[in-house]
Design a protein around this motif. Sequence first.
Motif, short mmCIF file in Angstrom:
data_model
loop_
_atom_site.label_atom_id
_atom_site.label_comp_id
_atom_site.label_asym_id
_atom_site.label_seq_id
_atom_site.Cartn_x
_atom_site.Cartn_y
_atom_site.Cartn_z
N MET A 1 55.92 34.48 51.37
CA MET A 1 54.96 34.94 50.36
C MET A 1 53.57 34.44 50.74
SD MET A 1 54.78 34.00 46.34
CE MET A 1 56.49 34.36 46.05
N LEU A 2 52.61 35.34 50.65
CA LEU A 2 51.23 34.92 50.92
C LEU A 2 50.45 35.01 49.62
CD1 LEU A 2 49.04 34.22 53.07
CD2 LEU A 2 48.54 36.64 53.16
N VAL A 3 49.92 33.87 49.19
CA VAL A 3 49.13 33.84 47.94
C VAL A 3 47.66 33.75 48.32
CG1 VAL A 3 48.71 32.63 45.78
CG2 VAL A 3 51.01 32.68 46.75
N ILE A 4 46.90 34.69 47.84
CA ILE A 4 45.47 34.72 48.15
C ILE A 4 44.69 34.56 46.85
CG2 ILE A 4 43.59 36.16 49.04
CD1 ILE A 4 45.68 37.42 50.90
N ILE A 5 43.85 33.56 46.81
CA ILE A 5 43.10 33.27 45.59
C ILE A 5 41.65 33.69 45.80
CG2 ILE A 5 42.41 31.48 43.95
CD1 ILE A 5 44.94 29.90 45.02
N LYS A 6 41.19 34.57 44.93
CA LYS A 6 39.82 35.08 45.03
C LYS A 6 39.02 34.58 43.84
CE LYS A 6 40.07 37.43 48.78
NZ LYS A 6 39.16 37.15 49.88
N ASP A 7 37.69 34.68 43.95
CA ASP A 7 36.85 34.11 42.89
C ASP A 7 37.02 34.81 41.55
OD1 ASP A 7 35.78 32.09 44.27
OD2 ASP A 7 34.02 33.21 44.98
N ASP A 8 37.07 36.13 41.58
CA ASP A 8 37.06 36.84 40.30
C ASP A 8 37.77 38.20 40.44
OD1 ASP A 8 35.30 38.40 41.75
OD2 ASP A 8 33.52 37.53 40.82
N TYR A 9 37.77 38.92 39.32
CA TYR A 9 38.48 40.20 39.24
C TYR A 9 37.99 41.19 40.30
CZ TYR A 9 40.20 44.58 37.32
OH TYR A 9 40.81 45.79 37.16
N GLU A 10 36.66 41.23 40.48
CA GLU A 10 36.08 42.16 41.45
C GLU A 10 36.61 41.90 42.86
OE1 GLU A 10 34.78 44.52 39.59
OE2 GLU A 10 34.65 45.36 41.62
N ALA A 11 36.64 40.61 43.21
CA ALA A 11 37.09 40.22 44.56
C ALA A 11 38.58 40.50 44.73
CB ALA A 11 36.78 38.75 44.80
N VAL A 12 39.36 40.29 43.67
CA VAL A 12 40.80 40.60 43.72
C VAL A 12 40.98 42.10 43.95
CG1 VAL A 12 42.90 40.76 42.29
CG2 VAL A 12 41.56 38.64 42.32
N SER A 13 40.23 42.90 43.20
CA SER A 13 40.35 44.36 43.31
C SER A 13 39.98 44.82 44.71
CB SER A 13 39.41 45.04 42.30
OG SER A 13 39.70 44.60 41.00
N GLN A 14 38.93 44.24 45.26
CA GLN A 14 38.49 44.66 46.59
C GLN A 14 39.49 44.28 47.67
OE1 GLN A 14 34.43 43.61 47.29
NE2 GLN A 14 33.77 44.84 45.54
N GLU A 15 40.04 43.08 47.56
CA GLU A 15 41.02 42.65 48.56
C GLU A 15 42.26 43.55 48.49
OE1 GLU A 15 40.35 40.74 50.83
OE2 GLU A 15 42.04 39.54 51.52
N ALA A 16 42.70 43.85 47.26
CA ALA A 16 43.87 44.72 47.10
C ALA A 16 43.58 46.10 47.69
CB ALA A 16 44.24 44.81 45.63
N ALA A 17 42.38 46.61 47.45
CA ALA A 17 42.02 47.94 47.96
C ALA A 17 41.97 47.93 49.49
CB ALA A 17 40.66 48.37 47.40
N ARG A 18 41.48 46.82 50.07
CA ARG A 18 41.45 46.71 51.54
C ARG A 18 42.87 46.77 52.09
NH1 ARG A 18 39.11 41.52 53.29
NH2 ARG A 18 39.18 42.38 55.37
N LEU A 19 43.79 46.14 51.39
CA LEU A 19 45.18 46.14 51.85
C LEU A 19 45.76 47.56 51.79
CD1 LEU A 19 47.77 44.70 52.77
CD2 LEU A 19 48.28 44.23 50.38
N VAL A 20 45.55 48.24 50.66
CA VAL A 20 46.07 49.61 50.54
C VAL A 20 45.44 50.50 51.61
CG1 VAL A 20 46.18 51.65 49.04
CG2 VAL A 20 46.51 49.37 48.05
N ALA A 21 44.12 50.38 51.79
CA ALA A 21 43.42 51.22 52.77
C ALA A 21 43.93 50.93 54.19
CB ALA A 21 41.92 50.99 52.68
#
Length: 267
Positions: A1-21
Motif C-alpha cells: 500500500m502506498l499512502v500519499i499525504i498532500k496538503d489539501d483537497y486541491e492537491a489530493v484531487s490533482q494527484e488522483a487526476a494525474r494517476l487516472v490520466a
Amino acid sequence: MLVIIKDDYEAVSQEAARLVADRLHKKPSLVLGLATGSTPLGLYRELIRMHADEGLDFSKVTTFNLDEYVGLPPDHPQSYHRFMRENFFDHINADPRFVHIPDGMVTEIEAHCQWYEAEIERSGGIDLQVLGIGANGHIAFNEPGSSLGSRTRVKTLSRATREDNARFFRSIDEVPRHAITMGIGTILEAQDVLLMACGDQKAAAIQAAVEGPLTASAPASMIQMHRNAFVIVDRAAASRLSDEHATALEEAVLFRRPISGSHPDTA
Ligand code: GLP
C-alpha cells in the motif's frame, strides 16, 4: 500500500487526476471504476479540465460505478446516475454505451447484480478503481460487517451512513434505506485501487483502513489485502496515522517509473 499525504483537497484531487490520466495514457481503453460522494468531485473537475485543455481522451474508456440507491430513478437529483452525468459524463467524451451504473429501479435486483458482475468480467476487469470512504469506514456501500468475498448485491444502509448522506436530501426520511453496491470482493479484483479521503471527519476511518487490523467492522481495511492500493489523503485525514507514510520515491511507485538508488518501502 502506498499512502500519499498532500496538503489539501486541491492537491489530493490533482494527484488522483494525474494517476487516472497516467493510466489512461498507457491504456486508452482503460476500464475505470468510479465513485460518488463529495470527495471525488475535485478529481472529476481536474479530469474535465484535462479533457478540455489537454485533450485527455475518454472515448475508448469503459466505466463502472460502485453503487446506486435503490428506488431512485436515474433523473432524481440525488441519484448517482444524475450525479455522474452532471459532475463528469456531460463534460467529457465518454461513450454512453460503455458507461455502467447500477440501476436502482430494477425489479429483478439479483439478476441485475449478476449482470453487472458479468459486464465487469466481459470488459476484462477493472483496471483502476476510485474509492472514497465513509466516516464509518465503508467503501462503496459496503457497510461494516460486509464480507471480504462479497459481490455486487443489495445492502441495507446503516443509520450512520443515512445520517451522513442526509445532507444531500431534504430530510433523513428521504434517504433511501437500500443500495445496490459492488462487493468488497468485486472491488479487490481491480488491478489498481485508489482510495481518496479528505478532512478530519475521515481521520479515524483512514487510520483503521491503513493501520488497523483487517476487520469487517472497518470494510476499507480490506484494501490491505490488495497488492496495488494507493491511498491519497490530505493532512487532516492523515492526522491519526502513526507512521511516516509518504516516501520521496512515491512518484516512481505511483506512476510505475523505474526506481534507481535505494528502494522505497511500499509494503
Ligand atoms: C457514499 C458513497 C461512497 C462514498 C461515501 C463518502 O456513501 N456510497 O462511495 O465514499 O459516500 O462520501 P463523501 O466523499 O461525500 O464523504
